[in-house]
Scaffold this motif. Structure first.
Motif, PDB file in Angstrom:
ATOM      1  N   GLY A  65       0.807  -1.216   0.000  1.00  0.00           N
ATOM      2  CA  GLY A  65       0.000   0.000   0.000  1.00  0.00           C
ATOM      3  C   GLY A  65       0.834   1.258   0.000  1.00  0.00           C
ATOM      4  N   PRO A  66       0.246   2.376  -0.465  1.00  0.00           N
ATOM      5  CA  PRO A  66       0.966   3.653  -0.452  1.00  0.00           C
ATOM      6  C   PRO A  66       1.173   4.136   0.975  1.00  0.00           C
ATOM      7  CG  PRO A  66      -1.316   3.992  -1.055  1.00  0.00           C
ATOM      8  CD  PRO A  66      -1.123   2.508  -0.980  1.00  0.00           C
ATOM      9  N   SER A  67       2.239   4.859   1.187  1.00  0.00           N
ATOM     10  CA  SER A  67       2.550   5.383   2.519  1.00  0.00           C
ATOM     11  C   SER A  67       2.790   6.880   2.438  1.00  0.00           C
ATOM     12  CB  SER A  67       3.796   4.688   3.073  1.00  0.00           C
ATOM     13  OG  SER A  67       4.195   5.271   4.302  1.00  0.00           O
ATOM     14  N   ASP A  68       2.422   7.592   3.513  1.00  0.00           N
ATOM     15  CA  ASP A  68       2.738   9.022   3.567  1.00  0.00           C
ATOM     16  C   ASP A  68       4.039   9.277   4.324  1.00  0.00           C
ATOM     17  OD1 ASP A  68       1.951   8.556   6.160  1.00  0.00           O
ATOM     18  OD2 ASP A  68       0.301   9.997   6.163  1.00  0.00           O
ATOM     19  N   ASP A  69       4.796   8.205   4.567  1.00  0.00           N
ATOM     20  CA  ASP A  69       6.110   8.321   5.200  1.00  0.00           C
ATOM     21  C   ASP A  69       7.180   8.263   4.112  1.00  0.00           C
ATOM     22  OD1 ASP A  69       8.527   8.046   6.536  1.00  0.00           O
ATOM     23  OD2 ASP A  69       7.693   6.735   8.088  1.00  0.00           O
ATOM     24  N   GLY A 154      12.767  -3.052 -15.949  1.00  0.00           N
ATOM     25  CA  GLY A 154      11.912  -3.132 -17.125  1.00  0.00           C
ATOM     26  C   GLY A 154      11.685  -4.567 -17.550  1.00  0.00           C
ATOM     27  N   GLY A 155      11.131  -4.728 -18.734  1.00  0.00           N
ATOM     28  CA  GLY A 155      10.937  -6.056 -19.282  1.00  0.00           C
ATOM     29  C   GLY A 155       9.761  -6.798 -18.687  1.00  0.00           C
ATOM     30  N   LYS A 156       9.842  -8.119 -18.714  1.00  0.00           N
ATOM     31  CA  LYS A 156       8.749  -8.987 -18.289  1.00  0.00           C
ATOM     32  C   LYS A 156       8.369  -8.772 -16.834  1.00  0.00           C
ATOM     33  CE  LYS A 156       7.394 -13.849 -18.197  1.00  0.00           C
ATOM     34  NZ  LYS A 156       7.826 -15.240 -18.449  1.00  0.00           N
ATOM     35  N   ASN A 157       9.352  -8.509 -15.985  1.00  0.00           N
ATOM     36  CA  ASN A 157       9.108  -8.299 -14.555  1.00  0.00           C
ATOM     37  C   ASN A 157       9.198  -6.819 -14.190  1.00  0.00           C
ATOM     38  OD1 ASN A 157       8.822 -11.123 -13.918  1.00  0.00           O
ATOM     39  ND2 ASN A 157      11.045 -11.301 -14.167  1.00  0.00           N
ATOM     40  N   GLU A 158       8.584  -5.984 -15.007  1.00  0.00           N
ATOM     41  CA  GLU A 158       8.641  -4.541 -14.794  1.00  0.00           C
ATOM     42  C   GLU A 158       8.197  -4.181 -13.375  1.00  0.00           C
ATOM     43  OE1 GLU A 158       6.652  -0.433 -16.542  1.00  0.00           O
ATOM     44  OE2 GLU A 158       6.601  -2.257 -17.759  1.00  0.00           O
ATOM     45  N   SER A 159       8.989  -3.338 -12.729  1.00  0.00           N
ATOM     46  CA  SER A 159       8.700  -2.947 -11.349  1.00  0.00           C
ATOM     47  C   SER A 159       9.020  -1.473 -11.144  1.00  0.00           C
ATOM     48  CB  SER A 159       9.529  -3.789 -10.368  1.00  0.00           C
ATOM     49  OG  SER A 159       9.251  -5.170 -10.522  1.00  0.00           O
ATOM     50  N   TRP A 160       8.226  -0.847 -10.286  1.00  0.00           N
ATOM     51  CA  TRP A 160       8.378   0.565  -9.968  1.00  0.00           C
ATOM     52  C   TRP A 160       8.463   0.740  -8.459  1.00  0.00           C
ATOM     53  CZ3 TRP A 160       7.097   4.753 -13.677  1.00  0.00           C
ATOM     54  CH2 TRP A 160       6.868   4.277 -14.975  1.00  0.00           C
ATOM     55  N   LEU A 161       8.852   1.945  -8.039  1.00  0.00           N
ATOM     56  CA  LEU A 161       8.774   2.347  -6.637  1.00  0.00           C
ATOM     57  C   LEU A 161       7.839   3.540  -6.522  1.00  0.00           C
ATOM     58  CD1 LEU A 161      12.473   2.161  -5.361  1.00  0.00           C
ATOM     59  CD2 LEU A 161      10.597   0.585  -4.834  1.00  0.00           C
ATOM     60  N   LEU A 162       6.973   3.504  -5.520  1.00  0.00           N
ATOM     61  CA  LEU A 162       6.091   4.623  -5.194  1.00  0.00           C
ATOM     62  C   LEU A 162       6.574   5.207  -3.872  1.00  0.00           C
ATOM     63  CD1 LEU A 162       3.460   6.297  -5.633  1.00  0.00           C
ATOM     64  CD2 LEU A 162       2.258   4.499  -4.343  1.00  0.00           C
ATOM     65  N   VAL A 163       6.975   6.480  -3.902  1.00  0.00           N
ATOM     66  CA  VAL A 163       7.581   7.110  -2.731  1.00  0.00           C
ATOM     67  C   VAL A 163       7.011   8.505  -2.540  1.00  0.00           C
ATOM     68  CG1 VAL A 163       9.757   7.823  -1.643  1.00  0.00           C
ATOM     69  CG2 VAL A 163       9.726   5.827  -3.151  1.00  0.00           C
ATOM     70  N   LYS A 164       6.757   8.860  -1.288  1.00  0.00           N
ATOM     71  CA  LYS A 164       6.307  10.219  -0.976  1.00  0.00           C
ATOM     72  C   LYS A 164       7.508  11.116  -0.716  1.00  0.00           C
ATOM     73  CE  LYS A 164       3.021  12.919   1.676  1.00  0.00           C
ATOM     74  NZ  LYS A 164       3.857  14.118   1.746  1.00  0.00           N
ATOM     75  N   LYS A 165       7.424  12.346  -1.169  1.00  0.00           N
ATOM     76  CA  LYS A 165       8.496  13.312  -0.934  1.00  0.00           C
ATOM     77  C   LYS A 165       8.349  13.900   0.464  1.00  0.00           C
ATOM     78  CE  LYS A 165      10.503  17.605  -2.665  1.00  0.00           C
ATOM     79  NZ  LYS A 165      10.424  18.685  -3.675  1.00  0.00           N
ATOM     80  N   ALA A 166       9.477  14.104   1.131  1.00  0.00           N
ATOM     81  CA  ALA A 166       9.467  14.727   2.452  1.00  0.00           C
ATOM     82  C   ALA A 166       9.015  16.171   2.312  1.00  0.00           C
ATOM     83  CB  ALA A 166      10.856  14.657   3.080  1.00  0.00           C
ATOM     84  N   GLU A 167       8.024  16.555   3.110  1.00  0.00           N
ATOM     85  CA  GLU A 167       7.490  17.922   3.054  1.00  0.00           C
ATOM     86  C   GLU A 167       7.225  18.422   4.467  1.00  0.00           C
ATOM     87  OE1 GLU A 167       4.789  18.405  -0.759  1.00  0.00           O
ATOM     88  OE2 GLU A 167       4.277  16.539   0.267  1.00  0.00           O
ATOM     89  N   ARG A 169       7.046  19.064   8.425  1.00  0.00           N
ATOM     90  CA  ARG A 169       6.872  18.166   9.560  1.00  0.00           C
ATOM     91  C   ARG A 169       5.478  17.567   9.580  1.00  0.00           C
ATOM     92  NH1 ARG A 169       9.955  20.463  14.842  1.00  0.00           N
ATOM     93  NH2 ARG A 169      11.917  21.027  13.857  1.00  0.00           N
ATOM     94  N   ALA A 170       5.007  17.184   8.436  1.00  0.00           N
ATOM     95  CA  ALA A 170       3.663  16.607   8.355  1.00  0.00           C
ATOM     96  C   ALA A 170       3.597  15.327   9.176  1.00  0.00           C
ATOM     97  CB  ALA A 170       3.321  16.312   6.895  1.00  0.00           C
ATOM     98  N   ARG A 171       2.439  15.103   9.803  1.00  0.00           N
ATOM     99  CA  ARG A 171       2.226  13.864  10.549  1.00  0.00           C
ATOM    100  C   ARG A 171       2.210  12.692   9.575  1.00  0.00           C
ATOM    101  NH1 ARG A 171      -3.005  14.467  14.039  1.00  0.00           N
ATOM    102  NH2 ARG A 171      -2.587  12.250  14.218  1.00  0.00           N
ATOM    103  N   ARG A 172       2.856  11.613   9.976  1.00  0.00           N
ATOM    104  CA  ARG A 172       2.948  10.446   9.110  1.00  0.00           C
ATOM    105  C   ARG A 172       2.234   9.276   9.749  1.00  0.00           C
ATOM    106  NH1 ARG A 172       9.236  11.845   8.609  1.00  0.00           N
ATOM    107  NH2 ARG A 172       9.033  13.619   7.223  1.00  0.00           N
TER     108      ARG A 172
END
Length: 200
Positions: A65-69, A154-167, A169-172
């Protein structure tokens, strides 16, 4: 590419006589592109992260799942494009069908592209995804702020990273417990939606 062609894989995997998922008609496009995060209990629990790009929802399966950290780097595996109407889909996909299991809409809203080239000029969001890196700001009920999707394989096992940018002192809060999480549409949990069963 025509909308019909972009949804060929999506439609080919589903029997719309059995599943309540949308077939994908030509949906009206809003002023701002949309995003949706669905929790999908289909044998293995995961989150589906979808961003509107032109007339489809580009989609990734995000196991944790996506994270806000900003310290959390979330694996995101691309799946087939989904129709825009899928943003509203919540219910039970019958057992034996592709993706059989329970789906809730955990969050949805709009996003704005922040993708730029090396000279700082705005670039087309779809093109930035094709090149393997896109930044965007989410305006959801639960997720807010700047995120990035980056392809690292890339290729057959294409994979990405989903990351939140630090902004600031937001609560995480990290990632929600999918069993306790509630739908932003109906306020129901996965268990409550599952109890209602598939729609006939």
């Amino acid at each position: 590419m025509a909308e019909h062609d972009r949804l060929r894989d999506y439609r080919g995997k589903r029997d719309f006589g059995r599943t309540g998922e949308p077939k994908g008609q030509q949906a009206s496009l809003g002023e701002e592109p949309r995003f949706v995060v669905q929790i999908h209990d289909a044998g293995t629990m995961h989150f589906d992260f979808r961003l509107q790009v032109d007339d489809v929802l580009k989609s990734w399966s995000v196991p944790k799942g996506p994270s806000d950290d900003p310290h959390d780097k979330r694996l995101a595996v691309p799946t087939e494009d989904h129709p825009l109407e899928y943003e509203e889909f919540e219910g039970v996909i019958p057992e034996g069908e592709y993706g059989g299991g329970t789906v809730i809409v955990w969050d949805h809203g709009t996003y704005e592209s922040l993708s730029h080239d090396r000279k700082g000029r705005s670039v087309d969001f779809g093109e930035s995804l094709e090149h393997g890196h896109a930044t965007f700001r989410l305006h959801g009920s639960k997720l807010h702020g700047e995120y990035a999707l980056t392809r690292f394989r890339g290729g057959k096992n294409e994979s990405w990273l989903l990351v939140k940018k630090a902004e600031g002192r937001a609560r995480r809060h990290g990632t929600p417990d999918p069993h306790r999480a509630r739908s932003v549409r109906s306020g129901r949990t996965l268990a409550q939606v599952a109890a209602d069963g598939p729609k006939e």
